[in-house]
Write a protein that holds these residues in place. Structure first.
Motif, short mmCIF file in Angstrom:
data_model
loop_
_atom_site.label_atom_id
_atom_site.label_comp_id
_atom_site.label_asym_id
_atom_site.label_seq_id
_atom_site.Cartn_x
_atom_site.Cartn_y
_atom_site.Cartn_z
N ASN A 196 66.39 -0.42 -19.02
CA ASN A 196 67.62 0.03 -18.49
C ASN A 196 67.70 0.63 -17.21
OD1 ASN A 196 68.92 -0.65 -21.09
ND2 ASN A 196 68.39 1.67 -21.98
N GLY A 197 66.38 1.04 -16.72
CA GLY A 197 66.31 1.55 -15.41
C GLY A 197 66.72 2.88 -15.09
N TYR A 198 66.83 3.69 -16.28
CA TYR A 198 67.05 5.27 -16.57
C TYR A 198 66.38 5.66 -17.78
CZ TYR A 198 71.05 4.16 -19.59
OH TYR A 198 71.82 4.03 -20.53
N ALA A 199 66.36 6.88 -17.81
CA ALA A 199 65.61 7.59 -18.91
C ALA A 199 66.84 8.66 -19.39
CB ALA A 199 64.20 8.11 -18.76
N THR A 200 66.78 9.19 -20.65
CA THR A 200 67.69 10.37 -21.13
C THR A 200 66.89 11.52 -21.94
OG1 THR A 200 67.83 9.14 -23.36
CG2 THR A 200 69.43 8.64 -21.33
N PRO A 215 63.61 6.92 -11.69
CA PRO A 215 62.50 7.22 -10.88
C PRO A 215 62.58 6.74 -9.71
CG PRO A 215 62.04 5.19 -12.13
CD PRO A 215 63.56 5.58 -12.72
N VAL A 216 62.01 7.64 -8.65
CA VAL A 216 61.89 7.12 -7.07
C VAL A 216 60.46 6.66 -7.06
CG1 VAL A 216 61.74 8.16 -4.91
CG2 VAL A 216 63.38 9.10 -6.52
N LEU A 217 60.49 5.45 -6.25
CA LEU A 217 59.26 4.70 -6.14
C LEU A 217 58.81 4.75 -4.92
CD1 LEU A 217 60.41 1.49 -8.07
CD2 LEU A 217 59.25 3.69 -9.04
N GLY A 218 57.47 4.98 -4.58
CA GLY A 218 56.82 4.88 -3.38
C GLY A 218 56.63 3.28 -2.68
N SER A 219 56.02 3.23 -1.53
CA SER A 219 55.74 1.97 -0.92
C SER A 219 54.76 1.11 -1.91
CB SER A 219 55.25 2.24 0.37
OG SER A 219 53.82 2.91 0.38
N GLN A 220 54.15 1.55 -2.58
CA GLN A 220 53.37 0.85 -3.43
C GLN A 220 53.64 0.41 -5.00
OE1 GLN A 220 50.27 -0.08 -2.21
NE2 GLN A 220 51.06 1.01 -0.35
N GLY A 221 54.97 0.75 -5.21
CA GLY A 221 55.84 0.65 -6.26
C GLY A 221 55.46 1.54 -7.30
N ARG A 222 54.84 2.49 -6.95
CA ARG A 222 54.49 3.58 -8.17
C ARG A 222 55.48 4.66 -7.90
NH1 ARG A 222 49.87 3.69 -10.91
NH2 ARG A 222 49.94 5.90 -11.43
N PRO A 223 55.64 5.49 -9.25
CA PRO A 223 56.80 6.52 -9.13
C PRO A 223 56.15 7.78 -8.34
CG PRO A 223 55.44 6.55 -11.23
CD PRO A 223 55.14 5.22 -10.53
N ALA A 225 58.42 10.54 -7.84
CA ALA A 225 59.32 11.50 -8.10
C ALA A 225 60.63 11.04 -9.07
CB ALA A 225 60.25 12.15 -6.89
N ALA A 226 61.54 11.91 -9.51
CA ALA A 226 62.69 11.35 -10.24
C ALA A 226 63.88 12.29 -9.99
CB ALA A 226 62.11 11.58 -11.66
N VAL A 227 64.88 11.52 -10.21
CA VAL A 227 66.10 12.07 -9.70
C VAL A 227 67.02 12.32 -11.04
CG1 VAL A 227 68.55 11.64 -8.92
CG2 VAL A 227 66.45 11.23 -7.46
N ILE A 250 70.97 5.70 -10.91
CA ILE A 250 70.11 4.69 -10.61
C ILE A 250 70.28 4.37 -9.08
CG2 ILE A 250 69.63 2.27 -10.81
CD1 ILE A 250 70.32 2.46 -13.63
N ASP A 251 71.53 4.40 -8.65
CA ASP A 251 71.87 3.81 -7.07
C ASP A 251 71.16 4.99 -6.22
OD1 ASP A 251 73.01 1.64 -7.77
OD2 ASP A 251 75.10 2.37 -7.58
N CYS A 252 71.31 6.33 -6.75
CA CYS A 252 70.58 7.33 -5.95
C CYS A 252 69.31 7.36 -5.86
CB CYS A 252 70.93 8.84 -6.36
SG CYS A 252 70.59 10.35 -5.68
N ALA A 253 68.62 6.89 -6.93
CA ALA A 253 67.26 6.92 -6.90
C ALA A 253 66.58 5.68 -5.91
CB ALA A 253 66.51 6.72 -8.37
N ARG A 254 67.45 4.71 -6.19
CA ARG A 254 67.03 3.42 -5.33
C ARG A 254 67.18 3.84 -3.95
NH1 ARG A 254 70.63 -0.07 -7.68
NH2 ARG A 254 68.80 -0.69 -9.39
N GLY A 255 68.19 4.35 -3.42
CA GLY A 255 68.48 4.65 -2.18
C GLY A 255 67.34 5.64 -1.57
N ILE A 256 66.94 6.46 -2.37
CA ILE A 256 65.91 7.31 -1.82
C ILE A 256 64.57 6.69 -1.78
CG2 ILE A 256 64.30 9.43 -2.52
CD1 ILE A 256 66.70 10.71 -3.89
N SER A 257 64.24 5.97 -2.61
CA SER A 257 62.97 4.94 -2.62
C SER A 257 63.01 4.04 -1.46
CB SER A 257 63.08 3.95 -3.94
OG SER A 257 63.17 4.87 -5.21
#
Length: 264
Positions: A196-200, A215-223, A225-227, A250-257
């Motif tokens: 789903n792209g999100y957890a609860t 999840p917020v992902l870094g440059s290597q695709g690894r998490p 942080a989380a929003v 999801i949009d917020c986390a993607r924007g930060i990532s």
């Protein structure tokens, strides 16, 4: 809580005095706001003479003080300087703040950024809505990974084998009647989060508290942080929270990532 510390008995560079000093600072908490010298020694599993040296040094440096009447020790505000220095130096927080602010404006609910530390997630940024929030979680608060939305979001972004291995080392204890403590049930939650792209979290840590997290992902695709957004049960049904809040989270986390990848 967390993985066992590495064996440092043969590490010539490891400073055991510094380790003891930090252990003394960490021993103070909401449950141990003040302590006698004997209580410090017991809480840190060090000798009373070692505790006395640590307390004396920390008092001289201004990190602890002794009450003139009770003769009990307590932390001073100077301790906060260490934590604040981390917050001030963390680029991720600076990047995330505008996105969290927008998420709060969009959802009308409190939003948070948490970062992993061992088996816990630590609150490092928070935008509080004007509406009632049942649980106050100030910056620096720590929550377990296994039963929270942000923790599961972080775990779901790890390779499945790595996430499973970490779960097996965690203390899966009950916080509310809704807390999931079986590995099978928690891994099913992680599988849903991956799809789903999100957890609860549905009242598993605090009654009346639900969260939707990504999840917020870094440059290597690894998490990294989380929003998560808080959805009190007094205002949201679980289904409505998923339908209306999850896309925005999801949009917020993607924007930060996407933003932090350009800085790494």
């Amino acid at each position: 809580m967390g993985a066992p510390a590495d064996d440092t008995s043969t590490d010539l560079l490891f400073n055991q005095s510094l380790e003891k000093g930090l252990a003394v600072l960490r021993a103070f908490s909401a449950k141990r706001r003040t302590m006698t010298l004997a209580e410090v020694a017991e809480a840190t599993s060090i000798t009373k003479s070692s505790a006395q040296r640590m307390i004396y040094t920390l008092e001289k440096l201004g990190y602890v003080r002794k009450h003139p009447l009770t003769r009990r020790y307590q932390l001073t505000p100077r301790v906060m300087q260490i934590g604040f220095n981390y917050l001030a130096a963390d680029t991720l927080i600076d990047v995330a703040n505008p996105f969290l602010s927008e998420l709060t404006n969009l959802t009308g609910e409190t939003t948070n950024l948490t970062e992993p530390d061992d088996d816990e997630m630590v609150y490092v940024a928070r935008f509080v809505s004007t509406k009632f929030v049942p649980i106050h979680m100030p910056i620096g608060s720590r929550i377990p990974m296994f039963c929270t939305g942000s923790g599961r979001a972080y775990l779901s972004a790890l390779p499945p084998d790595e996430a499973s291995a970490r779960l097996q080392l965690m203390e899966l204890r009950t916080f509310t009647p809704r807390t999931l403590t079986s590995l099978e049930a928690i891994e099913a939650q992680l599988a849903d989060a991956r799809r789903n792209g999100y957890a609860t979290n549905r009242e598993e840590l605090f009654i009346g508290d639900m969260t939707i997290a990504a999840p917020v992902l870094g440059s290597q695709g690894r998490p990294v942080a989380a929003v998560h957004v808080v959805a009190p049960t007094s205002r949201w049904s679980f289904e409505e929270a998923q339908q209306r809040l999850a896309p925005a989270v999801i949009d917020c986390a993607r924007g930060i990532s996407n933003s932090i990848r350009t800085l790494e």
